[in-house]
Design a protein around this motif. Structure first.
Motif, short mmCIF file in Angstrom:
data_model
loop_
_atom_site.label_atom_id
_atom_site.label_comp_id
_atom_site.label_asym_id
_atom_site.label_seq_id
_atom_site.Cartn_x
_atom_site.Cartn_y
_atom_site.Cartn_z
N GLN A 8 -22.14 -17.27 -2.36
CA GLN A 8 -23.29 -16.98 -3.04
C GLN A 8 -22.85 -17.47 -4.50
N GLN A 9 -23.93 -17.40 -5.58
CA GLN A 9 -24.06 -17.62 -6.93
C GLN A 9 -23.43 -18.88 -7.04
N ILE A 10 -23.40 -19.90 -6.13
CA ILE A 10 -23.05 -21.20 -6.48
C ILE A 10 -24.04 -22.24 -6.18
N ARG A 11 -24.30 -23.20 -7.06
CA ARG A 11 -25.27 -24.42 -6.87
C ARG A 11 -24.43 -25.54 -6.79
N ALA A 12 -24.54 -26.43 -5.59
CA ALA A 12 -23.95 -27.72 -5.60
C ALA A 12 -25.00 -28.99 -6.00
N GLU B 63 -23.37 -12.61 -14.38
CA GLU B 63 -23.11 -11.05 -13.83
C GLU B 63 -21.56 -10.82 -14.45
N SER B 64 -20.77 -11.82 -14.31
CA SER B 64 -19.29 -11.59 -14.66
C SER B 64 -19.35 -11.23 -16.24
N ILE B 65 -19.98 -12.03 -16.78
CA ILE B 65 -20.12 -11.61 -18.23
C ILE B 65 -20.48 -10.29 -18.60
N ARG B 66 -21.69 -9.79 -17.75
CA ARG B 66 -21.93 -8.46 -17.96
C ARG B 66 -21.00 -7.29 -17.63
N VAL B 67 -20.43 -7.77 -16.46
CA VAL B 67 -19.27 -6.56 -16.24
C VAL B 67 -18.46 -6.67 -17.05
N TYR C 179 -22.11 -20.65 -17.00
CA TYR C 179 -21.44 -20.85 -15.87
C TYR C 179 -20.30 -21.76 -16.00
N LYS C 180 -19.50 -21.67 -14.82
CA LYS C 180 -18.37 -22.49 -14.64
C LYS C 180 -18.93 -23.54 -13.73
N LEU C 181 -18.39 -24.70 -14.18
CA LEU C 181 -18.61 -26.19 -13.64
C LEU C 181 -17.57 -26.84 -13.13
N ALA C 182 -17.42 -27.15 -11.85
CA ALA C 182 -16.58 -27.84 -11.22
C ALA C 182 -16.89 -29.39 -10.95
N VAL C 183 -16.22 -30.60 -11.54
CA VAL C 183 -16.58 -31.64 -11.43
C VAL C 183 -15.49 -32.64 -10.47
N ARG C 184 -16.12 -33.38 -9.63
CA ARG C 184 -15.35 -34.25 -8.73
C ARG C 184 -16.00 -35.48 -9.01
N LYS C 185 -15.66 -36.62 -9.48
CA LYS C 185 -16.27 -37.90 -9.80
C LYS C 185 -15.29 -39.01 -9.03
N THR C 186 -16.17 -39.49 -7.64
CA THR C 186 -15.42 -40.61 -7.15
C THR C 186 -16.36 -41.86 -7.24
N PRO C 187 -15.87 -42.90 -6.87
CA PRO C 187 -16.99 -44.28 -6.89
C PRO C 187 -18.24 -43.98 -6.04
N GLU C 188 -17.97 -43.32 -4.77
CA GLU C 188 -18.95 -43.02 -3.95
C GLU C 188 -19.98 -42.10 -4.13
N ALA C 189 -19.84 -41.00 -4.93
CA ALA C 189 -20.69 -40.22 -5.44
C ALA C 189 -19.79 -39.12 -6.51
N TRP C 190 -21.06 -38.51 -7.48
CA TRP C 190 -20.45 -37.46 -8.29
C TRP C 190 -20.80 -35.89 -7.84
N PHE C 191 -19.78 -35.20 -7.59
CA PHE C 191 -19.94 -33.74 -7.41
C PHE C 191 -20.05 -32.80 -8.32
N GLU D 180 -9.77 -13.15 -12.62
CA GLU D 180 -10.99 -13.51 -12.43
C GLU D 180 -11.24 -15.05 -12.66
N ASN D 181 -10.62 -15.61 -13.72
CA ASN D 181 -10.86 -16.99 -13.73
C ASN D 181 -9.92 -17.68 -12.77
N GLN D 182 -8.93 -17.22 -12.32
CA GLN D 182 -8.24 -17.97 -11.16
C GLN D 182 -8.86 -17.90 -9.93
N LEU D 183 -9.51 -16.67 -9.55
CA LEU D 183 -10.14 -16.62 -8.22
C LEU D 183 -11.33 -17.41 -8.25
N VAL D 184 -12.16 -17.27 -9.53
CA VAL D 184 -13.44 -18.45 -9.57
C VAL D 184 -12.95 -19.76 -9.36
#
Length: 441
Positions: free
Chosen positions: A79-83, A143-147, A123-135, A47-51
């Motif tokens: 779904q379940q993702i906020r950017a 839901e994964s924890i409940r499962v 939640y799992k947070l993906a971070v990408r920081k560049t000089p032009e913007a932080w994503f 699950e961790n690899q897929l996510v």
């Protein structure tokens, strides 16, 4: 110290049936627990690899679309993702509103905590920081924890269920495996040696390990029966051959004692021969009973037997300054022939007379026992521990005659008739020997 103590109990060991059951339960529990752990670990890893794979692809796609058209906020196909995207003019805002995000390096991170209403979030947070913007890309793991919790409960219940099934299977297997052994043990317990030709065990069992054990027991039983039979025949032959010359000695002695003109010294020696013949006859009879493990029939008056024994020893004292006394109950009767009682009590009195050079030997018949108290040199701790062992001669035996088997015979007679014999040091000196009888039938 009792010489005929009860059989020592072997240290407790778990029964083989119980060990088989415990082995099945432990095996089932360990395998099920290992499987549950492996399942949960594999699920979490996959699950961790897929996510993380989904988040990495989406955040890269989000950055690419932002760079292509910064004014357009691209939609995400998952779904379940906020950017979140922050331009350089909003970096300070990120540091104020989400300081934990601002400190995170590029990569994937697990973020947990409590919301303002007290509800837990993860939640799992993906971070990408560049000089032009932080994503930032946040994947809701609630839901994964409940499962995951449901899966853990299911795995825990599975461990319990399979452990119970292992217990039932182990019980059934142990019953099947141990039934032939239990049957063999039951047949061995049921056999009490009532016949000289015991029934073979091997034909009643299949030709497996238990059958081989039964065959080995049959072979051992055959050899043991042969040895016992030879021993009984030898004892019977010896008893018969010894009684014949003893009967001749008795007849000749009785005939000589009827002569009125006997010299007093000759009379004394004839009486001593007569007493020795009687002692040999009693000893042979007792040994024959011991070899057959059979009780002799008859009742004996303890006072009368003790009196006869003391009279015999008085005639052999010579010049020894030793007083022999008898006191107590004249009516005590035991369920045993006089020959057996004479051998048992005679050894105790004989030892007391032998090792007492002066003073007294007191025989007290009281209750259901008889005590022999002497004024000899006493009893050492080593003698007390080994006195009734066959062939043991006490520290005060010196050069006296005897092979150290008298008290061993006494101990065996006590085992045969259910009596108890013990010796202890006297209050001041000497030894007190006690022979306690079982109630007469």
């Amino acid at each position: 110290m009792p010489a005929t103590g009860g059989r020592r109990r072997a240290p407790y060991r778990r029964r083989l049936r119980s060990r088989i059951i415990v082995s099945f339960v432990l095996l089932g529990f360990c395998l099920t627990t290992l499987f549950a752990f492996a399942t949960n670990w594999a699920r979490a890893r996959v699950e961790n690899q897929l996510v993380e794979d989904v988040m990495n692809r989406n955040i890269d796609e989000y950055a690419r679309r932002f760079q292509f058209d910064p004014s357009r906020s691209p939609d995400l196909p998952v779904q379940q993702i906020r950017a979140f995207v922050y331009t350089p003019d909003k970096f300070d805002r990120v540091r104020e509103e989400r300081p934990e995000w601002a400190e995170l390096p590029n990569g994937n991170h697990n973020v947990t905590g409590l919301e303002e209403n007290g509800k837990a979030f993860s939640y799992k947070l993906a971070v990408r920081k560049t000089p032009e913007a932080w994503f930032f890309l946040a994947y809701d793991m609630t839901e994964s924890i409940r499962v995951e919790q449901q899966l853990k409960r299911a795995l825990f219940i599975s461990v319990l269920v399979f452990s119970v099934l292992s217990l039932v299977l182990g019980w059934w297997s142990a019953s099947k495996v141990m039934k032939p052994v239990s049957d063999l043990a039951a047949r061995l317990r049921a056999y009490r040696g009532g016949t000289s030709d015991p029934e073979p065990l091997a034909p009643r069992f299949p030709d497996d390990e238990v059958g081989q054990l039964a065959q080995a027991l049959d072979d051992y039983s055959a050899r043991l029966t042969e040895v016992v039979q030879r021993d009984r025949e030898f004892n019977a032959d010896v008893s018969h051959e010894l009684r014949t010359p003893l009967a001749v000695i008795r007849g000749a002695t009785e005939l000589l004692l009827t002569r009125p003109d006997l010299d007093p010294k000759v009379l004394q020696r004839l009486q001593r021969i007569q007493r020795a013949e009687q002692q040999c006859t009693d000893l042979i009879g007792s040994l024959l009973l011991l070899s057959r493990n059979e009780r002799g029939q008859g009742n004996s008056n303890v006072w009368r037997v003790a009196e006869q024994l003391l009279e015999a020893h008085r005639a052999q004292l010579g010049g020894k300054p030793l007083e022999l006394m008898l006191e107590g109950d004249r009516e005590l009767v035991v369920d045993a022939p006089e020959s057996a009682l004479s051998v048992a009590l005679g050894n105790l009195i004989g030892n007391a007379v032998k090792y007492s050079q002066e003073g007294s030997v007191r025989v007290n018949v009281t209750g259901d026992q008889v005590e022999v108290t002497d004024s000899g040199p006493g009893l050492s701790a080593e003698d007390a521990a080994k006195l009734f062992q066959r062939g043991y001669r006490g520290t005060h035996a010196g050069h006296s005659q005897g092979g150290g088997i008298g008290l061993s015979i006494v101990s065996r007679l006590c085992d045969l008739y259910g009596w108890q014999v013990s010796v202890r040091p006297g209050e001041t000196r000497g030894v007190v020997a006690t022979l306690k009888f079982s109630p007469a039938a």
